[in-house]
Design a protein around this motif. Structure first.
Motif, PDB file in Angstrom:
ATOM      1  N   VAL B 175       0.854  -1.188   0.000  1.00 30.71           N
ATOM      2  CA  VAL B 175       0.000   0.000   0.000  1.00 30.71           C
ATOM      3  C   VAL B 175       0.889   1.237   0.000  1.00 30.71           C
ATOM      4  O   VAL B 175       1.911   1.283   0.692  1.00 30.71           O
ATOM      5  CB  VAL B 175      -0.972  -0.021   1.200  1.00 30.71           C
ATOM      6  CG1 VAL B 175      -0.235  -0.056   2.526  1.00 30.71           C
ATOM      7  CG2 VAL B 175      -1.926   1.169   1.160  1.00 30.71           C
ATOM      8  N   GLY B 177       0.637   5.582  -0.005  1.00 35.69           N
ATOM      9  CA  GLY B 177      -0.270   6.715   0.159  1.00 35.69           C
ATOM     10  C   GLY B 177       0.467   8.032   0.291  1.00 35.69           C
ATOM     11  O   GLY B 177       1.610   8.085   0.753  1.00 35.69           O
ATOM     12  N   ALA B 217      -5.052   3.259   4.722  1.00 37.50           N
ATOM     13  CA  ALA B 217      -4.354   1.990   4.473  1.00 37.50           C
ATOM     14  C   ALA B 217      -4.890   0.903   5.405  1.00 37.50           C
ATOM     15  O   ALA B 217      -5.192  -0.217   4.980  1.00 37.50           O
ATOM     16  CB  ALA B 217      -2.846   2.170   4.661  1.00 37.50           C
ATOM     17  N   GLY B 258       3.923  -1.007   3.560  1.00 42.86           N
ATOM     18  CA  GLY B 258       3.335   0.270   3.188  1.00 42.86           C
ATOM     19  C   GLY B 258       4.359   1.382   3.210  1.00 42.86           C
ATOM     20  O   GLY B 258       5.349   1.324   3.960  1.00 42.86           O
ATOM     21  N   CYS B 260       4.308   5.757   3.008  1.00 43.80           N
ATOM     22  CA  CYS B 260       3.450   6.940   2.975  1.00 43.80           C
ATOM     23  C   CYS B 260       4.266   8.222   3.100  1.00 43.80           C
ATOM     24  O   CYS B 260       5.365   8.218   3.674  1.00 43.80           O
ATOM     25  CB  CYS B 260       2.423   6.894   4.112  1.00 43.80           C
ATOM     26  SG  CYS B 260       1.255   5.525   4.002  1.00 43.80           S
ATOM     27  N   ILE B 272      -4.039   6.984  -2.758  1.00 40.00           N
ATOM     28  CA  ILE B 272      -3.708   5.748  -2.046  1.00 40.00           C
ATOM     29  C   ILE B 272      -3.848   4.593  -3.027  1.00 40.00           C
ATOM     30  O   ILE B 272      -4.804   4.538  -3.810  1.00 40.00           O
ATOM     31  CB  ILE B 272      -4.552   5.545  -0.768  1.00 40.00           C
ATOM     32  CG1 ILE B 272      -3.973   4.380   0.037  1.00 40.00           C
ATOM     33  CG2 ILE B 272      -6.035   5.366  -1.085  1.00 40.00           C
ATOM     34  CD1 ILE B 272      -4.153   4.518   1.519  1.00 40.00           C
ATOM     35  N   VAL B 274      -3.312   0.298  -3.618  1.00 37.71           N
ATOM     36  CA  VAL B 274      -3.075  -1.052  -3.103  1.00 37.71           C
ATOM     37  C   VAL B 274      -2.702  -1.954  -4.276  1.00 37.71           C
ATOM     38  O   VAL B 274      -3.423  -2.023  -5.279  1.00 37.71           O
ATOM     39  CB  VAL B 274      -4.302  -1.617  -2.371  1.00 37.71           C
ATOM     40  CG1 VAL B 274      -4.092  -3.084  -1.991  1.00 37.71           C
ATOM     41  CG2 VAL B 274      -4.593  -0.787  -1.119  1.00 37.71           C
TER      42      VAL B 274
END
Lengths: 361, 361
Positions: B175, B177, B217, B258, B260, B272, B274
């Motif tokens: 993920v 973001g 997320a 992830g 970010c 965002i 995935v």
């Protein structure tokens, strides 16, 4: 000229310094005749007016000679041993090394011995120690050494870099990159392929494809990370010795940060994005050769997505190398540039292993 | 039904359990009358058929009463002291807390004393300790407590979540973001604003906007990170005490990772993404209210970008809360959910400070 027109022009071949008609083409000994050589490299060399694939080198004399017979401009097929022994060394000016990573050094040693220039695939070798040795061998022999980062001559990436340099995004703040594919399930199911062998490859997804967002981030920002960390994982048994997936975070000078992801087990995707104080530039798709590149730019209220004319990335790369061999301009992705990636990638592994940030200074 | 049609339907109001016509509207005391309340929250409450902004609470009696006179459904303006003293407490059923972060707890304490439900802005408080105290106060009083994560009722995000749950991307792997804007240069130049005061805010860009990609997320993956790290920086003098920019990396269970980025000093951008073994879903733009949301999905050879019908995100959020107050279904973003963000964000700061990954287990 509006932005779309400006970008549409791209930066195709803005690196040319020598007219191909004024110089002899560079004759290559191509070392390693796998699917990438046959499918991508040889067609590019055959179509070039700056390069000739004059000698093909493989483990099998028969395979090398058969392929040489089928390849425009090729005059000889050699075994690796014959190459090391200097057979037909008057038939080439440079070597293109596209063997497993851990074998790069030995071919460069032989090229240095015979005074041949070197275009070496990335990653440079299986470790930074061996990469440094490779660089020293080339420097001592006074030959040209280029690491084969094809993004450096990709017009979309060059245009993005130029826009960033010109201040389009303002002060660069952040870079985000991704390269992923399903290696075993979609591309090559062979559990014996050298990419999965730590002794031959030196690393997994990071060395093989993570190097694309990493190196392109360095190229776009014209800056190198100073502290890094990461996370590695594997699911398939075939990835027992090397990382199937890697996530890494980068700290560059001036508080610029980077976040990258690479996986041999995720949907095919590739992109790189630079965000600055004023604007954002994204190349997506970015790294796979078979796809057209689109440059997505935004600044203020302006926003545009421009699909660029595709180029043969291998042809661009070979011709750039030939231009530098025949002319006086310096190579950008030289040995030191390649060593930096090796050191950064080893630091990412160290950070992943030890759950900490690792300094490169 | 093709994918575009399926997504176009979105997930608008799929959470409704109670018919608005069967229940009394929830009457709110709105605590804190800044630009966000006036520009976003009150218009939403005025347009709702499930909610009424019956009482407005501010530091100034005059400001509160003037605004109450202009607001449909408002019957009283109160000072903070009057609110704490229980003035007009029969005129509201719940409070909406939109004060500086460090003041959330005291208003929840008063609400708990009078048995009023609570919709509390995120981040939940200035620290995880105070967030836990806030949660305990609400739990002891048996009142409903919801943390105001408006992405949870945003149809594009809900549709993305549903697609992921249905297996559209295969196994989720990654993920990514981002949320960024130019706070001081474009939105609010006031160096005295409470967001820049560590005592009132508890944190900077991470607490204020980094919480969007972080929490979304968690919501999209239905999973919480177990190890995190980060990097913070500031350029403007006004950000001397809190982070102006934050980059963070997350490790979730099952080797999901992830990455970010959030900044109060970068071009406005929000997204965002995935990525899974089979497909990819991106919401972009994602987090700013004034923009239409687009869902970008790809899987196999299929690829689509679908712009969804915009909704009033504040109205959706208020109505969801009212639905849960009047019905029996459980709230999703409850106190425990909010505490988790506080703990994760504190661990990100700890990791940034100490150059290491921090475990949340």
């Amino acid at each position: 000229m509006d932005l779309e027109t400006a970008i549409g022009n791209g930066c195709a071949r803005d690196w040319e310094t020598v007219d191909a008609r004024d110089v002899e083409p560079v004759r290559f000994a191509v070392i390693g005749l796998g699917w990438f050589t046959k499918g991508r490299a040889l067609p590019a060399l055959e179509s070039s007016d700056r390069c000739v694939p004059s000698v093909l080198v493989s483990g099998s004399a028969e395979k090398a000679q058969t392929l040489a017979d089928e390849t425009d401009g090729a005059t000889r097929g050699l075994t690796y041993d014959q190459f090391h022994d200097g057979v037909a060394r008057d038939a080439y000016d440079a070597i293109y090394v596209v063997t497993p990573n851990a074998l790069h050094l030995e071919y460069v040693e032989t090229a240095a011995e015979y005074g041949k220039h070197v275009l070496c695939e990335k990653p440079m070798e299986r470790s930074s120690d061996r990469a440094r040795e490779l660089e020293a061998v080339a420097a001592d022999a006074g030959i040209e050494l280029m690491i084969a980062y094809r993004m450096h001559t990709e017009p979309a990436v060059r245009r993005a870099r130029e826009l960033i340099e010109e201040g389009y995004v303002g002060t660069p703040m952040a870079v985000d990159g991704q390269m992923s594919q399903r290696l075993l399930d979609r591309i090559n199911p062979d559990p014996e392929q050298w990419r999965l062998d730590e002794n031959l490859a030196g690393g997994g997804a990071l060395f093989d494809i993570g190097i694309y967002p990493l190196n392109t981030a360095r190229f776009l920002l014209d800056s190198d990370p100073i502290t890094v960390t990461g996370t590695t994982s594997s699911t398939h048994d075939a990835f027992a010795d090397v990382d199937e997936t890697v996530s890494f975070a980068l700290r560059f000078p001036d508080d610029v940060t980077g976040r990258c992801y690479a996986s041999h087990n995720a949907r095919q995707a590739s992109s790189i994005t630079v965000t600055g104080t004023e604007g954002q530039i994204r190349v997506e798709p970015a790294f796979f050769q078979e796809q057209r590149r689109t440059l997505h730019v935004s600044r203020g209220d302006g926003r545009a997505s421009i699909e660029l004319e595709p180029v043969d990335q291998m042809l661009e790369e070979f011709d750039y190398f030939a231009d530098r061999v025949r002319g006086d301009a310096a190579l950008y992705p030289d040995g030191e540039h390649g060593i930096a990636d090796m050191e950064i990638m080893e630091a990412i592994y160290e950070g992943a292993e030890e759950d900490r940030w690792v300094s490169l200074e």
